[in-house]
Design an enzyme around this catalytic site. Structure first.
Site, PDB file in Angstrom:
ATOM      1  N   SER A  27       0.545  -0.832  -0.004  1.00 19.80           N
ATOM      2  CA  SER A  27       0.611  -0.219   0.083  1.00 19.80           C
ATOM      3  C   SER A  27       0.888   1.209   0.443  1.00 19.80           C
ATOM      4  O   SER A  27       0.306   2.468   0.495  1.00 19.80           O
ATOM      5  CB  SER A  27      -0.478  -0.252   1.291  1.00 19.80           C
ATOM      6  OG  SER A  27      -2.069  -0.998   0.958  1.00 19.80           O
TER       7      SER A  27
ATOM      8  N   LYS B 249       0.096   3.246  -2.775  1.00 14.26           N
ATOM      9  CA  LYS B 249      -1.372   4.118  -2.901  1.00 14.26           C
ATOM     10  C   LYS B 249      -0.323   5.987  -2.481  1.00 14.26           C
ATOM     11  O   LYS B 249      -1.295   6.777  -2.539  1.00 14.26           O
ATOM     12  CB  LYS B 249      -2.426   4.666  -1.485  1.00 14.26           C
ATOM     13  CG  LYS B 249      -2.753   3.242  -1.578  1.00 14.26           C
ATOM     14  CD  LYS B 249      -3.574   3.381  -0.186  1.00 14.26           C
ATOM     15  CE  LYS B 249      -4.629   1.374  -0.419  1.00 14.26           C
ATOM     16  NZ  LYS B 249      -4.290   0.666   0.005  1.00 14.26           N
TER      17      LYS B 249
ATOM     18  N   SER C 148      -6.167   3.125   5.092  1.00 13.22           N
ATOM     19  CA  SER C 148      -5.461   2.552   3.391  1.00 13.22           C
ATOM     20  C   SER C 148      -6.240   1.683   2.945  1.00 13.22           C
ATOM     21  O   SER C 148      -6.259   0.554   2.617  1.00 13.22           O
ATOM     22  CB  SER C 148      -4.214   1.499   4.320  1.00 13.22           C
ATOM     23  OG  SER C 148      -3.608   1.139   3.052  1.00 13.22           O
TER      24      SER C 148
ATOM     25  N   LYS D  12       2.537   6.365   5.473  1.00 15.18           N
ATOM     26  CA  LYS D  12       1.983   5.862   4.930  1.00 15.18           C
ATOM     27  C   LYS D  12       2.500   4.568   5.413  1.00 15.18           C
ATOM     28  O   LYS D  12       3.428   3.927   5.467  1.00 15.18           O
ATOM     29  CB  LYS D  12       1.767   5.471   3.013  1.00 15.18           C
ATOM     30  CG  LYS D  12       0.688   4.787   2.480  1.00 15.18           C
ATOM     31  CD  LYS D  12      -0.406   5.560   3.023  1.00 15.18           C
ATOM     32  CE  LYS D  12      -1.699   4.025   2.556  1.00 15.18           C
ATOM     33  NZ  LYS D  12      -0.909   3.274   4.365  1.00 15.18           N
TER      34      LYS D  12
END
Length: 255
Positions: free
Chosen positions: A37, A40, A97, A202
Site C-alpha cells: 500500500s 497509494k 489505507s 503510509k
C-alpha cells in the site's frame, strides 16, 4: 545509536534528512521489492495534482462503482452507488489505507483504471523513479508491481510538498461521510500519536511485501523520512522505524 546494518531485519531501508537531502543511512535502497500500500502515495500524488489543476475538486462527490465495492484487502467497506467526497476518499486512502478508496479515486481522476495506472508510470519516469513499476492504484500484489526504498523516498518527498497531506496523515482518527452516514476511521500508522513529531506518511502490507512503512517526523525544524520494506512483523517494523528516526535526530539535534 543505530545497531549494525546487519542487525536490521528490513530487506531494504533508507533514512533521509529532507531539509538537506542527505542520506543518513541506507541498506539495499535500490532493490526492487513489492511495495504493497505504499503504492497509494503515488495514487494520492496524482489525485492532488488534478486538484491543483482544478480538473477535479476536493468537494466532488464520487459514486462508487462495482470494482471499488469488490476489491479485497483493507477497505472502507464502500458499497456500489455510495457517494463520498474526494476529500474523504483521500482520508480513507492515507489514514485507513482503503483499497476501495484507491480504486474510487483512480476512476474519478481518469476515464479508466488502466489509464490511471499509465499515468502512475508516466509520473514515475517524470520524477526519476528508476526501480518502480505500477500495475494498479492500491498495491495488491502483482509480479510486475514493485518499487525501491530510494524511489519511495523521492515519491514521498513530492507528495509532502502538498502541505495538507500531512494534516491528513497526522490524524490518529478521522470522521468521513459515506452519503450522509458518518464513519470513524483509524490511522494504520502506529507512530501517529505515539512518536514525538511523527505526522505521516503510509503503511503497507501484503504477504509478499511483508510489513512496510514510510514514516516522517519533524523535530527542531528538522524533517526526517525513514522507509523500511520487507519487515517480518508489525512489531519489528515499528521498532526498527523508531530506531532509525531516533538515530537521525541524534545526529541532527545536538543541543
Amino acid at each position: 545509536m543505530l545497531v549494525n546494518i546487519n542487525d536490521l531485519n528490513a530487506k531494504s531501508v533508507i533514512l533521509v534528512h529532507l531539509n538537506s537531502g542527505d542520506i543518513l543511512f541506507q541498506k539495499n535502497a535500490d532493490q526492487r521489492l513489492p511495495n504493497a500500500s505504499l503504492t497509494k502515495i503515488m495514487t494520492a500524488l496524482l489525485v492532488i495534482e488534478e486538484v491543483q489543476k482544478e480538473t477535479i475538486h476536493l468537494n466532488d462527490h464520487v459514486r462508487i462503482n462495482y470494482y471499488a465495492e469488490s476489491i479485497i484487502g483493507s477497505r472502507l467497506m464502500l458499497k456500489y452507488n455510495d457517494t463520498i467526497s474526494v476529500n474523504d476518499l483521500l482520508k480513507g486512502l492515507m489514514i485507513a489505507s482503503g483499497n476501495d478508496a484507491a480504486v474510487a479515486l483512480a476512476a474519478h481522476t481518469e476515464p479508466s483504471i488502466e489509464e490511471f495506472v499509465q499515468k502512475m508510470n508516466q509520473k514515475a519516469k517524470e520524477i526519476g523513479l528508476v526501480n518502480t513499476h505500477f500495475t494498479n492504484p492500491h498495491g495488491l500484489h502483482s509480479s510486475e508491481h514493485y518499487s525501491s526504498a530510494r524511489d519511495i523516498a523521492t515519491l514521498s518527498q513530492k507528495l509532502i510538498e502538498w502541505k495538507p497531506i500531512l494534516q491528513i496523515s497526522s490524524l490518529p482518527t478521522a470522521k468521513i461521510f459515506i452519503g450522509q452516514a458518518p464513519k470513524t476511521i483509524k490511522n494504520t500508522n502506529p507512530l501517529i500519536g505515539t512518536y514525538r513529531g511523527a505526522d505521516g506518511l503510509k503503511t503497507g502490507y501484503t504477504p509478499q511485501a511483508g510489513f512496510c512503512l514510510v514514516a516522517t517526523a519533524m523535530r527542531n525544524n528538522h524533517r526526517v523520512l525513514a522507509i523500511v520494506l520487507g519487515e517480518p512483523s508489525r512489531e519489528v517494523r515499528n521498532n526498527e522505524t523508531i530506531m532509525l528516526l531516533d538515530y537521525a535526530f541524534s545526529l541532527l539535534i545536538t543541543d
